[in-house]
Scaffold this active site. Structure first.
Site, PDB file in Angstrom:
ATOM      1  N   CYS A  97      -4.014   0.619  -2.679  1.00  0.00           N
ATOM      2  CA  CYS A  97      -3.886  -0.681  -1.991  1.00  0.00           C
ATOM      3  C   CYS A  97      -2.868  -1.394  -2.523  1.00  0.00           C
ATOM      4  O   CYS A  97      -2.354  -1.361  -3.801  1.00  0.00           O
ATOM      5  CB  CYS A  97      -5.159  -1.417  -1.910  1.00  0.00           C
ATOM      6  SG  CYS A  97      -6.396  -0.622  -1.163  1.00  0.00           S
ATOM      7  N   CYS A 119     -10.260  -5.104  -0.388  1.00  0.00           N
ATOM      8  CA  CYS A 119     -11.262  -3.905  -0.247  1.00  0.00           C
ATOM      9  C   CYS A 119     -12.094  -4.232  -1.445  1.00  0.00           C
ATOM     10  O   CYS A 119     -11.830  -4.817  -2.546  1.00  0.00           O
ATOM     11  CB  CYS A 119     -10.748  -2.602  -0.261  1.00  0.00           C
ATOM     12  SG  CYS A 119     -10.118  -1.974  -1.646  1.00  0.00           S
ATOM     13  N   ASN A 159       0.958  -1.085  -0.129  1.00  0.00           N
ATOM     14  CA  ASN A 159      -0.079  -0.032   0.025  1.00  0.00           C
ATOM     15  C   ASN A 159       0.728   1.011  -0.004  1.00  0.00           C
ATOM     16  O   ASN A 159       1.964   1.363   0.605  1.00  0.00           O
ATOM     17  CB  ASN A 159      -1.048  -0.100   1.282  1.00  0.00           C
ATOM     18  CG  ASN A 159      -0.299  -0.061   2.650  1.00  0.00           C
ATOM     19  OD1 ASN A 159       0.683  -0.703   2.716  1.00  0.00           O
ATOM     20  ND2 ASN A 159      -1.019   0.375   3.380  1.00  0.00           N
ATOM     21  N   ILE A 160       0.303   2.240  -0.702  1.00  0.00           N
ATOM     22  CA  ILE A 160       1.206   3.529  -0.885  1.00  0.00           C
ATOM     23  C   ILE A 160       0.525   4.499  -0.446  1.00  0.00           C
ATOM     24  O   ILE A 160      -0.759   4.938  -1.308  1.00  0.00           O
ATOM     25  CB  ILE A 160       1.754   3.763  -2.321  1.00  0.00           C
ATOM     26  CG1 ILE A 160       2.598   2.281  -2.639  1.00  0.00           C
ATOM     27  CG2 ILE A 160       2.535   5.016  -2.250  1.00  0.00           C
ATOM     28  CD1 ILE A 160       2.861   2.213  -4.060  1.00  0.00           C
ATOM     29  N   GLU A 161       0.328   5.205   0.585  1.00  0.00           N
ATOM     30  CA  GLU A 161      -0.473   6.395   0.971  1.00  0.00           C
ATOM     31  C   GLU A 161      -0.210   7.546   0.686  1.00  0.00           C
ATOM     32  O   GLU A 161       1.020   7.849  -0.243  1.00  0.00           O
ATOM     33  CB  GLU A 161      -0.671   6.086   2.549  1.00  0.00           C
ATOM     34  CG  GLU A 161      -1.186   4.843   2.906  1.00  0.00           C
ATOM     35  CD  GLU A 161      -1.549   4.657   4.491  1.00  0.00           C
ATOM     36  OE1 GLU A 161      -1.160   5.667   5.310  1.00  0.00           O
ATOM     37  OE2 GLU A 161      -2.224   3.873   4.797  1.00  0.00           O
ATOM     38  N   GLU A 180      -2.702  -4.815  -3.027  1.00  0.00           N
ATOM     39  CA  GLU A 180      -3.268  -5.668  -4.184  1.00  0.00           C
ATOM     40  C   GLU A 180      -3.296  -4.743  -5.503  1.00  0.00           C
ATOM     41  O   GLU A 180      -2.936  -5.382  -6.530  1.00  0.00           O
ATOM     42  CB  GLU A 180      -4.872  -6.000  -3.872  1.00  0.00           C
ATOM     43  CG  GLU A 180      -5.026  -7.000  -2.750  1.00  0.00           C
ATOM     44  CD  GLU A 180      -5.078  -6.057  -1.499  1.00  0.00           C
ATOM     45  OE1 GLU A 180      -4.660  -4.917  -1.224  1.00  0.00           O
ATOM     46  OE2 GLU A 180      -6.143  -6.391  -0.683  1.00  0.00           O
ATOM     47  N   CYS A 219     -10.524  -3.243  -4.778  1.00  0.00           N
ATOM     48  CA  CYS A 219      -9.336  -4.143  -5.329  1.00  0.00           C
ATOM     49  C   CYS A 219     -10.313  -5.428  -5.926  1.00  0.00           C
ATOM     50  O   CYS A 219      -9.748  -5.959  -6.774  1.00  0.00           O
ATOM     51  CB  CYS A 219      -8.454  -4.632  -4.087  1.00  0.00           C
ATOM     52  SG  CYS A 219      -7.161  -3.266  -3.897  1.00  0.00           S
TER      53      CYS A 219
HETATM   54  N1  THU Z   1      -5.317  -1.366   2.261  1.00  0.00           N
HETATM   55  C1  THU Z   1      -4.702  -2.258   1.379  1.00  0.00           C
HETATM   56  O1  THU Z   1      -3.590  -1.985   0.941  1.00  0.00           O
HETATM   57  N2  THU Z   1      -5.280  -3.424   1.057  1.00  0.00           N
HETATM   58  C2  THU Z   1      -6.485  -3.980   1.556  1.00  0.00           C
HETATM   59  O2  THU Z   1      -6.990  -5.116   1.383  1.00  0.00           O
HETATM   60  C3  THU Z   1      -7.185  -3.110   2.607  1.00  0.00           C
HETATM   61  C4  THU Z   1      -6.528  -1.641   2.865  1.00  0.00           C
HETATM   62  C5  THU Z   1      -4.538  -0.362   2.930  1.00  0.00           C
HETATM   63  C6  THU Z   1      -5.093   1.168   2.293  1.00  0.00           C
HETATM   64  C7  THU Z   1      -4.520   1.980   3.150  1.00  0.00           C
HETATM   65  O3  THU Z   1      -3.214   2.379   2.793  1.00  0.00           O
HETATM   66  C8  THU Z   1      -4.418   1.280   4.711  1.00  0.00           C
HETATM   67  O4  THU Z   1      -4.633  -0.261   4.141  1.00  0.00           O
HETATM   68  C9  THU Z   1      -5.424   1.340   5.515  1.00  0.00           C
HETATM   69  O5  THU Z   1      -6.894   1.523   5.084  1.00  0.00           O
END
Ligand code: THU
Length: 134
Positions: A53, A91, A42-44, A55, A94
């Site tokens: 996300c 999610c 995940n890259i915020e 995935e 994804c």
């Molecule tokens: N996130 C994912 O990367 N994959 C998931 O299946 C659920 C959520 C990440 C998004 C965000 O960076 C962090 O988790 C919290 O929601």
């Protein structure tokens, strides 16, 4: 490829997570038809909704390299700098992206706490009656 190996790759991918806002680190490892593994984390972003996300990072990397046949994806997540304690499920966004490329009855999704504690699904279990224009 053994499920355990794909989970190990997802755990490695998780180490690259950029999650200073949620402190929730996610890793994914996608096995494609060519036998390659694409890693994703995940890259915020300071603009929160821009986060990507793990995935989708892995899937977009694969598609951008010419891969469109997907076999399985392993997903691991949890508090940054600690091992996963719960299962992290993909999610809805994804799941929809997976449905664009994965066979509903065959594409496998592995959600894992560790290499020995994991659950497996096929795409249609997690996204029944999916939307498609093709
Ligand atoms: N996130 C994912 O990367 N994959 C998931 O299946 C659920 C959520 C990440 C998004 C965000 O960076 C962090 O988790 C919290 O929601």
């Amino acid at each position: 490829m053994k499920d355990q190996l794909l989970i190990e790759e997802a755990l490695l991918a998780r180490e690259q997570s950029y999650c200073p806002y949620s402190n929730f680190a996610v890793g994914a490892a996608l096995l494609t038809g060519s036998g390659k593994i694409y890693h994703g984390c995940n890259i915020e972003n300071a603009s929160y909704s821009v986060a990507n996300c793990a995935e989708r990072t892995a899937i977009f990397k694969a598609v951008s390299e010419g891969e469109k046949e997907f076999i399985a994806i392993a997903v691991v997540g949890g508090q940054k700098d600690a091992p996963p304690v719960d299962y992290t499920y993909p999610c809805g966004v994804c799941r929809q992206v997976m449905s664009e490329f994965g066979n509903p009855e065959e594409f496998r999704i592995l959600v894992a706490k560790s290499v020995s504690e994991y659950k497996t699904y096929v795409l249609k279990d997690l996204l029944p009656e999916s939307f498609s224009l093709l």
